[in-house]
Design a protein around this motif. Structure first.
Motif, PDB file in Angstrom:
ATOM      1  N   ASN A 124       0.789  -1.241   0.000  1.00  0.00           N
ATOM      2  CA  ASN A 124       0.000   0.000   0.000  1.00  0.00           C
ATOM      3  C   ASN A 124       0.813   1.280   0.000  1.00  0.00           C
ATOM      4  OD1 ASN A 124       0.915  -0.245   2.655  1.00  0.00           O
ATOM      5  ND2 ASN A 124      -0.923   0.695   3.525  1.00  0.00           N
ATOM      6  N   LEU A 125       2.020   1.276   0.569  1.00  0.00           N
ATOM      7  CA  LEU A 125       2.720   2.550   0.725  1.00  0.00           C
ATOM      8  C   LEU A 125       4.220   2.391   0.529  1.00  0.00           C
ATOM      9  CD1 LEU A 125       4.344   2.651   3.713  1.00  0.00           C
ATOM     10  CD2 LEU A 125       2.009   2.771   4.553  1.00  0.00           C
ATOM     11  N   ARG A 126       4.862   3.524   0.369  1.00  0.00           N
ATOM     12  CA  ARG A 126       6.318   3.625   0.417  1.00  0.00           C
ATOM     13  C   ARG A 126       6.659   4.825   1.297  1.00  0.00           C
ATOM     14  NH1 ARG A 126       6.935  -0.913  -1.684  1.00  0.00           N
ATOM     15  NH2 ARG A 126       7.308  -1.274  -3.896  1.00  0.00           N
ATOM     16  N   ILE A 127       7.725   4.700   2.080  1.00  0.00           N
ATOM     17  CA  ILE A 127       8.294   5.865   2.750  1.00  0.00           C
ATOM     18  C   ILE A 127       9.252   6.515   1.761  1.00  0.00           C
ATOM     19  CG2 ILE A 127       9.736   6.699   4.636  1.00  0.00           C
ATOM     20  CD1 ILE A 127       8.730   4.337   6.306  1.00  0.00           C
ATOM     21  N   ILE A 128       9.022   7.796   1.467  1.00  0.00           N
ATOM     22  CA  ILE A 128       9.808   8.456   0.426  1.00  0.00           C
ATOM     23  C   ILE A 128      10.696   9.564   0.981  1.00  0.00           C
ATOM     24  CG2 ILE A 128       8.276   7.901  -1.486  1.00  0.00           C
ATOM     25  CD1 ILE A 128       6.994  10.695  -1.081  1.00  0.00           C
ATOM     26  N   GLY A 129      10.612   9.829   2.276  1.00  0.00           N
ATOM     27  CA  GLY A 129      11.459  10.866   2.841  1.00  0.00           C
ATOM     28  C   GLY A 129      11.259  10.992   4.335  1.00  0.00           C
ATOM     29  N   GLY A 130      12.154  11.724   4.961  1.00  0.00           N
ATOM     30  CA  GLY A 130      12.033  12.020   6.381  1.00  0.00           C
ATOM     31  C   GLY A 130      11.504  13.424   6.581  1.00  0.00           C
ATOM     32  N   SER A 131      11.169  13.735   7.824  1.00  0.00           N
ATOM     33  CA  SER A 131      10.670  15.067   8.111  1.00  0.00           C
ATOM     34  C   SER A 131      11.140  15.578   9.465  1.00  0.00           C
ATOM     35  CB  SER A 131       9.139  15.084   8.063  1.00  0.00           C
ATOM     36  OG  SER A 131       8.636  16.376   8.303  1.00  0.00           O
ATOM     37  N   ALA A 132      11.091  14.722  10.502  1.00  0.00           N
ATOM     38  CA  ALA A 132      11.466  15.211  11.833  1.00  0.00           C
ATOM     39  C   ALA A 132      12.037  14.101  12.691  1.00  0.00           C
ATOM     40  CB  ALA A 132      10.265  15.837  12.525  1.00  0.00           C
ATOM     41  N   SER A 133      12.899  14.508  13.602  1.00  0.00           N
ATOM     42  CA  SER A 133      13.506  13.625  14.598  1.00  0.00           C
ATOM     43  C   SER A 133      13.280  14.242  15.968  1.00  0.00           C
ATOM     44  CB  SER A 133      15.011  13.482  14.324  1.00  0.00           C
ATOM     45  OG  SER A 133      15.677  12.872  15.424  1.00  0.00           O
ATOM     46  N   GLY A 134      13.171  13.380  16.984  1.00  0.00           N
ATOM     47  CA  GLY A 134      13.103  13.871  18.358  1.00  0.00           C
ATOM     48  C   GLY A 134      11.725  14.328  18.767  1.00  0.00           C
ATOM     49  N   GLY A 135      11.696  15.215  19.794  1.00  0.00           N
ATOM     50  CA  GLY A 135      10.438  15.771  20.246  1.00  0.00           C
ATOM     51  C   GLY A 135       9.601  14.835  21.092  1.00  0.00           C
ATOM     52  N   VAL A 136      10.235  13.868  21.778  1.00  0.00           N
ATOM     53  CA  VAL A 136       9.509  12.944  22.657  1.00  0.00           C
ATOM     54  C   VAL A 136      10.204  12.932  24.017  1.00  0.00           C
ATOM     55  CG1 VAL A 136       8.731  10.577  23.036  1.00  0.00           C
ATOM     56  CG2 VAL A 136       8.805  11.507  20.711  1.00  0.00           C
ATOM     57  N   LYS A 137       9.414  13.070  25.092  1.00  0.00           N
ATOM     58  CA  LYS A 137       9.999  13.167  26.428  1.00  0.00           C
ATOM     59  C   LYS A 137       9.164  12.408  27.453  1.00  0.00           C
ATOM     60  CE  LYS A 137      11.711  17.795  25.301  1.00  0.00           C
ATOM     61  NZ  LYS A 137      11.493  19.242  25.502  1.00  0.00           N
ATOM     62  N   ASN A 339      11.339  -5.121   3.947  1.00  0.00           N
ATOM     63  CA  ASN A 339      12.037  -4.942   2.680  1.00  0.00           C
ATOM     64  C   ASN A 339      11.104  -4.281   1.668  1.00  0.00           C
ATOM     65  OD1 ASN A 339      14.589  -6.129   3.284  1.00  0.00           O
ATOM     66  ND2 ASN A 339      13.596  -8.123   3.271  1.00  0.00           N
ATOM     67  N   GLY A 340      11.564  -3.185   1.087  1.00  0.00           N
ATOM     68  CA  GLY A 340      10.767  -2.473   0.102  1.00  0.00           C
ATOM     69  C   GLY A 340       9.945  -1.335   0.662  1.00  0.00           C
ATOM     70  N   ILE A 341      10.012  -1.105   1.981  1.00  0.00           N
ATOM     71  CA  ILE A 341       9.189  -0.037   2.552  1.00  0.00           C
ATOM     72  C   ILE A 341       9.674   1.346   2.117  1.00  0.00           C
ATOM     73  CG2 ILE A 341      10.496   0.220   4.724  1.00  0.00           C
ATOM     74  CD1 ILE A 341       7.749   0.530   6.135  1.00  0.00           C
ATOM     75  N   TYR A 342      10.951   1.462   1.747  1.00  0.00           N
ATOM     76  CA  TYR A 342      11.504   2.751   1.319  1.00  0.00           C
ATOM     77  C   TYR A 342      11.684   2.818  -0.191  1.00  0.00           C
ATOM     78  CZ  TYR A 342      12.808   3.765   6.171  1.00  0.00           C
ATOM     79  OH  TYR A 342      12.772   4.014   7.515  1.00  0.00           O
ATOM     80  N   ASP A 343      11.434   3.984  -0.747  1.00  0.00           N
ATOM     81  CA  ASP A 343      11.884   4.334  -2.094  1.00  0.00           C
ATOM     82  C   ASP A 343      12.373   5.780  -2.024  1.00  0.00           C
ATOM     83  OD1 ASP A 343      12.361   4.981  -4.720  1.00  0.00           O
ATOM     84  OD2 ASP A 343      10.606   3.923  -5.496  1.00  0.00           O
ATOM     85  N   LEU A 344      13.684   5.925  -1.906  1.00  0.00           N
ATOM     86  CA  LEU A 344      14.281   7.245  -1.715  1.00  0.00           C
ATOM     87  C   LEU A 344      14.887   7.798  -3.004  1.00  0.00           C
ATOM     88  CD1 LEU A 344      16.030   6.608   1.728  1.00  0.00           C
ATOM     89  CD2 LEU A 344      13.716   7.460   1.265  1.00  0.00           C
ATOM     90  N   ASP A 361      18.702   3.980   2.859  1.00  0.00           N
ATOM     91  CA  ASP A 361      17.471   3.271   3.224  1.00  0.00           C
ATOM     92  C   ASP A 361      17.723   2.060   4.134  1.00  0.00           C
ATOM     93  OD1 ASP A 361      18.464   1.236   1.568  1.00  0.00           O
ATOM     94  OD2 ASP A 361      17.153   1.763  -0.113  1.00  0.00           O
ATOM     95  N   ALA A 362      18.947   1.924   4.649  1.00  0.00           N
ATOM     96  CA  ALA A 362      19.308   0.840   5.576  1.00  0.00           C
ATOM     97  C   ALA A 362      19.044  -0.543   4.996  1.00  0.00           C
ATOM     98  CB  ALA A 362      18.577   1.005   6.913  1.00  0.00           C
ATOM     99  N   GLY A 363      19.123  -0.650   3.673  1.00  0.00           N
ATOM    100  CA  GLY A 363      18.908  -1.944   3.031  1.00  0.00           C
ATOM    101  C   GLY A 363      17.456  -2.331   2.899  1.00  0.00           C
ATOM    102  N   LEU A 364      16.538  -1.375   3.128  1.00  0.00           N
ATOM    103  CA  LEU A 364      15.088  -1.679   3.076  1.00  0.00           C
ATOM    104  C   LEU A 364      14.417  -1.005   1.900  1.00  0.00           C
ATOM    105  CD1 LEU A 364      14.269  -1.234   6.879  1.00  0.00           C
ATOM    106  CD2 LEU A 364      14.738  -3.367   5.639  1.00  0.00           C
ATOM    107  N   GLY A 365      15.189  -0.740   0.840  1.00  0.00           N
ATOM    108  CA  GLY A 365      14.639  -0.051  -0.306  1.00  0.00           C
ATOM    109  C   GLY A 365      13.923  -0.962  -1.270  1.00  0.00           C
ATOM    110  N   ALA A 366      13.003  -0.362  -2.046  1.00  0.00           N
ATOM    111  CA  ALA A 366      12.280  -1.110  -3.076  1.00  0.00           C
ATOM    112  C   ALA A 366      13.243  -1.497  -4.183  1.00  0.00           C
ATOM    113  CB  ALA A 366      11.160  -0.251  -3.640  1.00  0.00           C
ATOM    114  N   GLN A 367      13.083  -2.690  -4.668  1.00  0.00           N
ATOM    115  CA  GLN A 367      13.943  -3.188  -5.734  1.00  0.00           C
ATOM    116  C   GLN A 367      13.339  -2.914  -7.100  1.00  0.00           C
ATOM    117  OE1 GLN A 367      16.983  -4.450  -4.933  1.00  0.00           O
ATOM    118  NE2 GLN A 367      16.404  -3.907  -2.835  1.00  0.00           N
TER     119      GLN A 367
END
Length: 367
Positions: A124-137, A339-344, A361-367
């Motif tokens: 159903n989906l691909r992660i195509i980019g990042g946006s934010a890190s942190g912000g949890v306490k 495996n395949g969750i990312y397409d960067l 993509d830490a080895g989790l890119g779409a082939q």
């Protein structure tokens, strides 16, 4: 492919939660325009599309989407293709909208992305980019909890069963050598699943002794007299972990790569502008929050919340894999095949054009 087990019923129920705001996505409410940003004269449609439907949360951890909308970055890159928006208050609801075709692209946390991908057998989906890190306490009542060891035996709130912060807290509890039943939340620590909007009231009422929560809820608790006992970023290498990703439906990515690239370019440009104009960007984000939720954040909440979030184009893929492992260890998720969750590909194309290094993509890119 294995699917989530105890979370299946929970996620199904959460998927039925109402949307906070439904703007121009045809998903159950009156359509709304792009917030008043005008389409430039002579602009052309991308891929022949009348619109691109973008989902996000009314939350400072989605600052890229908030500012990108308010300042018109998305509309600028989409030309005569109208940027339409939907604001969500639950990850499963956004995944449902993506699956139904009510949105095309979305800003979302790691756990909903992982669960959505696993439940669809990676279709159903691909992660195509990042946006934010942190912000949890971890914010606690200093009269009841003075040190980390004092958390044992206390009542600690997390946003939802199996959500990103719930998984992180359960993993931290396990690392202390304490036992908690993930489903019931009972054990050496009592985990109270509480919506972020009501957690400050629960804290004031004394029904919880603290909370492991994202911004701005963490800073709301501090404004009520709470103390930050632990910043989750200190638990991660280089103090970086993904809190918000950009996802797209695989169908939309395959059929309209130019539109996806335009949104990614707008995201990268927005992050660059935010870093160069932090005060103006903070005000823009708060203005958009007020439009979306009906209420702006007060300075004593907005200022510390804004400082604790790092915007990033990098999806920090290795940390997403670690978060999935934490959910498995907690018994909330069967081992997913990511495996395949990312397409960067398109993100790295945009970054290369700006002279920036590619992201991994830490080895989790779409082939």
């Amino acid at each position: 492919m294995p699917a989530t087990k105890p979370l299946r019923r929970t996620l199904a129920a959460l998927a039925a939660l109402p949307l906070l705001v439904l703007a121009g996505c045809g998903y159950g409410s009156q359509a709304k325009d792009d917030g008043g940003v005008e389409i430039a004269a002579g602009a052309e449609k991308i891929d022949g599309l009348d619109s691109v439907r973008i989902g996000y949360f009314g939350n400072v951890t989605h600052a890229t989407a908030l500012v990108g909308k308010e300042k018109g970055f998305f509309q600028k890159e989409l030309g005569a293709t109208e940027a339409k928006y939907a604001v969500f208050n639950a990850g499963p609801s956004e995944i449902e909208a993506l699956n139904s075709g009510s949105i095309d692209i979305g800003w979302i946390g790691p756990s909903p992305a992982i669960n959505g991908y696993a439940k669809s057998d990676g279709k159903n989906l691909r992660i195509i980019g990042g946006s934010a890190s942190g912000g949890v306490k971890l914010v606690v009542n200093p009269e009841k909890i003075e040190s980390l060891k004092d958390v044992k035996g206390k009542r600690i709130a997390t946003p939802q069963l199996g959500n990103t912060q719930d998984v992180a807290f359960l993993n931290w509890v396990a690392e202390q050598g304490w036992k908690v039943d993930a489903q019931s939340g009972k054990g050496d620590v009592t985990v109270v699943r509480s919506d972020n909007k009501v957690t400050p009231d629960a804290y004031k009422a004394g029904s919880v002794d603290g909370a492991w929560v994202p911004e701005p809820t963490a800073s709301r608790l501090v404004a009520e007299g709470g103390k930050v006992l632990l910043d989750e970023s200190t638990l991660w290498p280089d103090e970086k972990f993904v809190i918000t990703n950009i996802i797209v439906s695989q169908k939309f990515l395959e059929e309209h790569p130019k539109a996806v690239e335009a949104v990614l370019k707008a995201s990268v440009d927005t992050n660059e502008w935010i870093r160069a104009n932090p005060d103006e960007a903070k005000a823009a984000a708060n203005g958009q929050l007020e439009e979306d939720t009906g209420k702006a954040l007060p300075a004593d909440v907005l200022d510390p919340a804004w400082k604790s979030i790092r915007l990033t184009d990098d999806p920090l893929a290795a940390t997403l894999e670690a978060q999935a492992d934490h959910a498995v260890k907690a018994g909330l998720l069967e081992q997913p095949d990511l495996n395949g969750i990312y397409d960067l590909t398109l993100l790295n194309k945009v970054l290369q054009a700006k002279g920036e290094p590619a992201v991994d993509d830490a080895g989790l890119g779409a082939q």
